[in-house]
Design a protein around this motif. Structure first.
Motif, PDB file in Angstrom:
ATOM      1  N   CYS A  80       0.795  -1.129  -0.180  1.00 41.59           N
ATOM      2  CA  CYS A  80       0.040  -0.050  -0.198  1.00 41.59           C
ATOM      3  C   CYS A  80       0.808   1.117  -0.023  1.00 41.59           C
ATOM      4  O   CYS A  80       0.614   2.221  -0.662  1.00 41.59           O
ATOM      5  N   SER A  81       1.920   1.173   0.841  1.00 47.34           N
ATOM      6  CA  SER A  81       2.845   2.256   0.806  1.00 47.34           C
ATOM      7  C   SER A  81       3.568   2.519  -0.526  1.00 47.34           C
ATOM      8  O   SER A  81       3.611   3.596  -1.155  1.00 47.34           O
ATOM      9  N   ILE A  87       2.492   6.032  -7.839  1.00 53.89           N
ATOM     10  CA  ILE A  87       1.864   7.235  -8.886  1.00 53.89           C
ATOM     11  C   ILE A  87       2.857   8.234  -8.945  1.00 53.89           C
ATOM     12  O   ILE A  87       2.885   8.804 -10.071  1.00 53.89           O
ATOM     13  N   ILE A  88       3.466   8.856  -7.885  1.00 54.28           N
ATOM     14  CA  ILE A  88       4.471   9.757  -8.163  1.00 54.28           C
ATOM     15  C   ILE A  88       5.480   9.563  -9.003  1.00 54.28           C
ATOM     16  O   ILE A  88       5.611  10.430 -10.222  1.00 54.28           O
ATOM     17  N   GLY A  89       6.111   8.546  -8.833  1.00 52.44           N
ATOM     18  CA  GLY A  89       7.228   7.912  -9.910  1.00 52.44           C
ATOM     19  C   GLY A  89       6.727   7.806 -11.397  1.00 52.44           C
ATOM     20  O   GLY A  89       7.407   8.425 -12.256  1.00 52.44           O
ATOM     21  N   ALA A  90       5.558   7.230 -11.617  1.00 51.59           N
ATOM     22  CA  ALA A  90       4.950   7.158 -13.118  1.00 51.59           C
ATOM     23  C   ALA A  90       4.791   8.298 -13.336  1.00 51.59           C
ATOM     24  O   ALA A  90       5.185   8.523 -14.670  1.00 51.59           O
ATOM     25  N   ASN A  91       4.240   9.429 -12.887  1.00 48.21           N
ATOM     26  CA  ASN A  91       4.030  10.654 -13.323  1.00 48.21           C
ATOM     27  C   ASN A  91       5.051  11.463 -13.905  1.00 48.21           C
ATOM     28  O   ASN A  91       5.077  12.293 -14.708  1.00 48.21           O
ATOM     29  N   LEU A  92       6.434  11.116 -13.136  1.00 48.50           N
ATOM     30  CA  LEU A  92       7.463  11.503 -13.298  1.00 48.50           C
ATOM     31  C   LEU A  92       8.014  10.982 -14.730  1.00 48.50           C
ATOM     32  O   LEU A  92       8.590  11.835 -15.624  1.00 48.50           O
ATOM     33  N   ALA A  93       7.898   9.696 -14.859  1.00 52.93           N
ATOM     34  CA  ALA A  93       8.444   9.173 -15.891  1.00 52.93           C
ATOM     35  C   ALA A  93       7.541   9.249 -17.112  1.00 52.93           C
ATOM     36  O   ALA A  93       8.450   9.368 -18.362  1.00 52.93           O
ATOM     37  N   VAL A  94       6.460   9.615 -17.356  1.00 52.49           N
ATOM     38  CA  VAL A  94       5.865   9.811 -18.504  1.00 52.49           C
ATOM     39  C   VAL A  94       6.251  11.242 -19.349  1.00 52.49           C
ATOM     40  O   VAL A  94       5.942  11.479 -20.346  1.00 52.49           O
ATOM     41  N   ASP A  95       6.768  12.034 -18.507  1.00 45.69           N
ATOM     42  CA  ASP A  95       7.264  13.137 -19.048  1.00 45.69           C
ATOM     43  C   ASP A  95       8.661  13.565 -19.422  1.00 45.69           C
ATOM     44  O   ASP A  95       9.048  14.538 -19.721  1.00 45.69           O
ATOM     45  N   ILE A  96       9.269  12.349 -18.942  1.00 45.93           N
ATOM     46  CA  ILE A  96      10.793  12.680 -19.303  1.00 45.93           C
ATOM     47  C   ILE A  96      11.493  12.547 -20.590  1.00 45.93           C
ATOM     48  O   ILE A  96      10.751  11.793 -21.431  1.00 45.93           O
ATOM     49  N   TYR A 187       2.043  -2.170  -6.451  1.00 41.17           N
ATOM     50  CA  TYR A 187       2.323  -0.947  -6.803  1.00 41.17           C
ATOM     51  C   TYR A 187       2.566  -1.045  -8.331  1.00 41.17           C
ATOM     52  O   TYR A 187       2.180   0.228  -8.863  1.00 41.17           O
ATOM     53  N   MET A 188       2.567  -1.914  -9.221  1.00 39.44           N
ATOM     54  CA  MET A 188       2.620  -1.858 -10.405  1.00 39.44           C
ATOM     55  C   MET A 188       1.392  -1.432 -11.249  1.00 39.44           C
ATOM     56  O   MET A 188       1.342  -1.079 -12.153  1.00 39.44           O
ATOM     57  N   VAL A 189       0.403  -2.090 -10.474  1.00 34.90           N
ATOM     58  CA  VAL A 189      -1.133  -1.630 -10.771  1.00 34.90           C
ATOM     59  C   VAL A 189      -1.240  -0.031 -11.007  1.00 34.90           C
ATOM     60  O   VAL A 189      -1.741   0.295 -12.209  1.00 34.90           O
ATOM     61  N   SER A 190      -0.682   0.762  -9.969  1.00 38.27           N
ATOM     62  CA  SER A 190      -1.041   2.021 -10.010  1.00 38.27           C
ATOM     63  C   SER A 190      -0.069   2.885 -11.099  1.00 38.27           C
ATOM     64  O   SER A 190      -0.594   3.696 -11.665  1.00 38.27           O
ATOM     65  N   ALA A 191       1.009   2.266 -11.349  1.00 39.38           N
ATOM     66  CA  ALA A 191       1.882   2.659 -12.068  1.00 39.38           C
ATOM     67  C   ALA A 191       1.707   2.594 -13.655  1.00 39.38           C
ATOM     68  O   ALA A 191       1.407   3.467 -14.656  1.00 39.38           O
ATOM     69  N   LEU A 192       1.008   1.190 -14.046  1.00 39.55           N
ATOM     70  CA  LEU A 192       0.176   0.966 -15.273  1.00 39.55           C
ATOM     71  C   LEU A 192      -0.764   1.759 -15.598  1.00 39.55           C
ATOM     72  O   LEU A 192      -1.140   2.355 -16.705  1.00 39.55           O
TER      73      LEU A 192
END
Length: 251
Positions: A80-81, A87-96, A187-192
């Motif tokens: 859960c943590s 979510i934070i990391g994936a949002n950074l990745a989509v804009d890099i 955590y991969m679910v939220s990233a996807l």
């Protein structure tokens, strides 16, 4: 991705990656460069790889549980943590920027090689686990940041998780792996979702890769972790070194 060999190659690579990720970690250090070399832009490759990892970790978790290896509810707290951090990391990745992503991935790959080659040896002797109190809270905090990195790239995170669980929570390698695959699945679910929302997932390629990943994960969960660990480390040192050099100079 028009070459005839691309899809069989994805399944073969996926099988190897699924095996490596389940036994130890670092499999995405192989699948990500392969997806990029096959023509996917870096961010799209990063998002597409998540599809296969979700299938892989779900199957690996079921495999470990079928052998009686489960760390619930400890893995749920950590998951859960990490879910929030991802979510934070994936949002950074989509804009890099694509070139910057390649360079970061190449550096990560070299660092993982150094950890695998020169890091402390992980023993699988039975130890007294520390899963409650301050060690639980330390894990929850650490896995939030692991989730950020997992959402961003994820490559090589398995080694970091195993080292943390073994030395901080005193878990055996087998139970560390069982915890790892369950947490990564969560955590991969939220990233996807983030990558898919930003149209950075090629579902066809991701599902083909998932066939290999899932098969490799199931096979790895059925064999001895001790028997596979030495092979995986040697394999990663050679392959990751080659791919890191190629990725650094890739345009």
């Amino acid at each position: 991705m028009e070459e005839w060999y691309a899809y069989p190659l994805l399944i073969v690579v996926g099988f190897i990656v699924g095996f490596i990720n389940t036994v130890a970690g670092g499999g995405s250090l192989l699948s990500l460069p392969i997806l990029i070399f096959l023509g996917l832009p870096s961010t799209l490759a990063n998002g597409t790889n998540r599809v296969a990892v979700i299938f892989q970790t779900a199957i690996a978790t079921a495999g470990f549980k079928s052998k009686g290896v489960s760390t619930f509810p400890f893995n749920l707290y950590l998951g859960c943590s990490a879910f929030i951090g991802s979510i934070i990391g994936a949002n950074l990745a989509v804009d890099i920027n694509g070139l910057l992503f390649n360079r970061i991935l190449a550096v990560v790959m070299i660092c993982v090689v150094l950890i695998v080659a020169f890091g402390p040896k992980i023993s699988i002797n039975e130890v007294q686990e520390r899963l409650t109190g301050k060690y639980l809270w330390l894990g929850i905090i650490a896995f939030f940041f692991f989730g950020i990195y997992g959402g961003f790239i994820n490559a090589g995170i398995g080694f970091i998780i195993i080292l943390f669980l073994h030395y901080i929570n005193k878990m055996t390698l087998v139970r560390s792996n069982a915890t790892k695959v369950a947490v990564v699945f969560m955590y991969m679910v939220s990233a996807l979702v983030v990558f898919a929302w930003n149209d950075q997932v090629n579902w066809k390629i991701g599902l083909i890769l998932a066939i290999g990943n899932g098969s490799g994960a199931w096979f790895a969960s059925r064999v001895s972790v001790k028997r596979g660990d030495g092979f995986v480390k040697k394999f990663l040192i050679v392959m990751v070194s080659i791919l890191a050099i190629k990725l650094w100079f890739y345009r």
